[in-house]
Design an enzyme around this catalytic site. Structure first.
Site, mmCIF file in Angstrom:
data_model
loop_
_atom_site.group_PDB
_atom_site.id
_atom_site.type_symbol
_atom_site.label_atom_id
_atom_site.label_comp_id
_atom_site.label_asym_id
_atom_site.label_seq_id
_atom_site.Cartn_x
_atom_site.Cartn_y
_atom_site.Cartn_z
ATOM 1 N N GLY A 229 0.776 -1.246 0.000
ATOM 2 C CA GLY A 229 0.000 0.000 0.000
ATOM 3 C C GLY A 229 0.800 1.286 0.000
ATOM 4 N N TRP B 264 2.159 2.954 -2.504
ATOM 5 C CA TRP B 264 1.737 3.892 -3.560
ATOM 6 C C TRP B 264 0.416 4.548 -3.159
ATOM 7 C CZ3 TRP B 264 2.856 2.456 -9.389
ATOM 8 C CH2 TRP B 264 4.231 2.305 -9.551
ATOM 9 N N ASP C 246 -5.576 -5.572 -4.961
ATOM 10 C CA ASP C 246 -4.476 -6.536 -4.946
ATOM 11 C C ASP C 246 -5.033 -7.929 -4.651
ATOM 12 O OD1 ASP C 246 -1.163 -6.054 -4.647
ATOM 13 O OD2 ASP C 246 -1.875 -8.013 -3.978
ATOM 14 N N ASP D 97 -7.982 -10.559 -8.256
ATOM 15 C CA ASP D 97 -6.987 -10.764 -9.311
ATOM 16 C C ASP D 97 -7.334 -9.815 -10.462
ATOM 17 O OD1 ASP D 97 -5.559 -11.703 -11.494
ATOM 18 O OD2 ASP D 97 -5.899 -13.815 -11.043
ATOM 19 N N ASP E 92 1.576 -1.379 -10.289
ATOM 20 C CA ASP E 92 2.941 -1.783 -9.919
ATOM 21 C C ASP E 92 3.016 -3.305 -9.884
ATOM 22 O OD1 ASP E 92 5.568 -1.421 -9.094
ATOM 23 O OD2 ASP E 92 5.055 -1.160 -6.979
ATOM 24 N N LYS F 123 4.194 -0.559 -14.180
ATOM 25 C CA LYS F 123 5.489 -1.252 -14.171
ATOM 26 C C LYS F 123 5.576 -2.144 -15.407
ATOM 27 C CE LYS F 123 7.486 -3.018 -10.504
ATOM 28 N NZ LYS F 123 7.582 -3.803 -9.259
HETATM 29 C C1 LIG Z 1 5.722 -4.736 -6.107
HETATM 30 S S1 LIG Z 1 4.235 -5.209 -5.263
HETATM 31 C C2 LIG Z 1 3.330 -3.701 -5.241
HETATM 32 C C3 LIG Z 1 3.871 -2.698 -4.252
HETATM 33 C C4 LIG Z 1 2.936 -1.524 -4.069
HETATM 34 N N1 LIG Z 1 2.901 -0.659 -5.254
HETATM 35 C C5 LIG Z 1 3.356 -0.662 -2.895
HETATM 36 O O1 LIG Z 1 3.895 0.416 -3.146
HETATM 37 O O2 LIG Z 1 3.136 -1.060 -1.748
HETATM 38 C C6 LIG Z 1 3.431 -6.140 -6.499
HETATM 39 C C7 LIG Z 1 2.039 -6.578 -6.118
HETATM 40 O O3 LIG Z 1 1.416 -7.168 -7.270
HETATM 41 C C8 LIG Z 1 0.393 -8.013 -6.743
HETATM 42 N N2 LIG Z 1 -0.142 -8.864 -7.799
HETATM 43 C C9 LIG Z 1 0.528 -9.778 -8.541
HETATM 44 N N3 LIG Z 1 -0.317 -10.387 -9.397
HETATM 45 C C10 LIG Z 1 -1.550 -9.827 -9.204
HETATM 46 C C11 LIG Z 1 -2.828 -10.031 -9.800
HETATM 47 N N4 LIG Z 1 -3.002 -10.933 -10.772
HETATM 48 N N5 LIG Z 1 -3.880 -9.290 -9.352
HETATM 49 C C12 LIG Z 1 -3.706 -8.394 -8.350
HETATM 50 N N6 LIG Z 1 -2.509 -8.156 -7.748
HETATM 51 C C13 LIG Z 1 -1.446 -8.864 -8.171
HETATM 52 C C14 LIG Z 1 1.129 -8.759 -5.654
HETATM 53 O O4 LIG Z 1 0.204 -9.367 -4.765
HETATM 54 C C15 LIG Z 1 1.976 -7.647 -5.017
HETATM 55 O O5 LIG Z 1 1.347 -7.128 -3.890
#
Ligand SMILES: C[S@@+](CC[C@H](N)C(=O)[O-])C[C@H]1O[C@@H](n2cnc3c(N)ncnc32)[C@H](O)[C@@H]1O
Length: 196
Positions: free
Chosen positions: A53, A55, A80, A96, A121, A161
């Site tokens: 969280g 961002w 997420d 998802d 992200d 990203k």
């Molecule tokens: C790098 S982290 C994000 C960090 C976030 N922007 C922050 O600043 O706290 C990547 C996130 O992508 C989520 N993620 C990966 N695949 C996903 C999907 N299919 N649907 C939703 N979230 C997903 C992961 O659960 C993870 O929390």
């Protein structure tokens, strides 16, 4: 060196702790905002792949103002796969982003294409197989792009990203069909070893 000892020596890790951000990636968004001025005129934001969280924390700090009423009322929706600790003023959807139901739940919050900014992200759990990891990450970007095309206002901004793999030009050509301008940026916070 283990991941956690490396992170503890990292300047952005320490800054994130001091600034009460949930992750060092907060500084990626802060640096991109410094370069591209993401938040002027922005009140409605979708933060995809948002956990833990940081961002969303940056977004709510940037949008906070006592003048935010009516059309300017702040709306932040964070999504997420994983549950996130609550953040004041942030609506959370656990789901998802590649699934239709999740996209529909997000679109419902932004009926009438009212988001000014869509962030993503998204990153999978990396396997170390570059082609596979890039493919899965590209699916997240495409899912986020699909959501963005449904909720963004004309002239809205989509920030996502991207793992810079071999299909990067194909992805960019998709984006270029929809957006007037497409820019690739690598914030200083991004680790040198990172392809994101
Ligand atoms: C790098 S982290 C994000 C960090 C976030 N922007 C922050 O600043 O706290 C990547 C996130 O992508 C989520 N993620 C990966 N695949 C996903 C999907 N299919 N649907 C939703 N979230 C997903 C992961 O659960 C993870 O929390």
């Amino acid at each position: 060196m283990g991941k956690s000892s490396r992170d503890k020596r990292d300047v952005f890790y320490r800054l994130a702790k001091e600034g009460n951000f949930r992750a060092r990636s907060a500084y990626k968004l802060i640096q991109i905002d410094e370069e591209f001025d993401l938040f002027t005129g922005v009140f409605h934001v979708v933060d995809l792949c948002a956990a833990p969280g940081s961002w969303s924390q940056v977004v709510s700090q940037r949008l906070a103002s006592d003048k935010n009423e009516g059309e300017r009322a702040v709306k932040i929706v964070a999504v997420d796969l994983q549950a996130m600790a609550p953040l004041p003023g942030v609506v959370q959807i656990q789901g998802d982003i590649t699934k239709k139901g999740t996209a529909e739940a997000i679109i419902e919050h932004f009926e009438g294409k009212s988001a000014h900014l869509v962030l993503c992200d998204g990153a999978p759990d990396v396997t170390g197989l570059p082609d596979f990891d890039e493919y899965v990450q590209a699916q997240l970007l495409l899912a986020a792009f699909n959501i963005a095309t449904n909720v963004l206002v004309p002239e809205g901004t989509f920030l996502a990203k991207l793992f810079c793999g071999k299909d990067v030009l194909v992805l960019l050509s998709h984006l270029q069909k929809f957006f007037k301008e497409v820019v690739i940026a690598k914030p200083r916070t991004s680790r040198n070893s990172s392809i994101a």
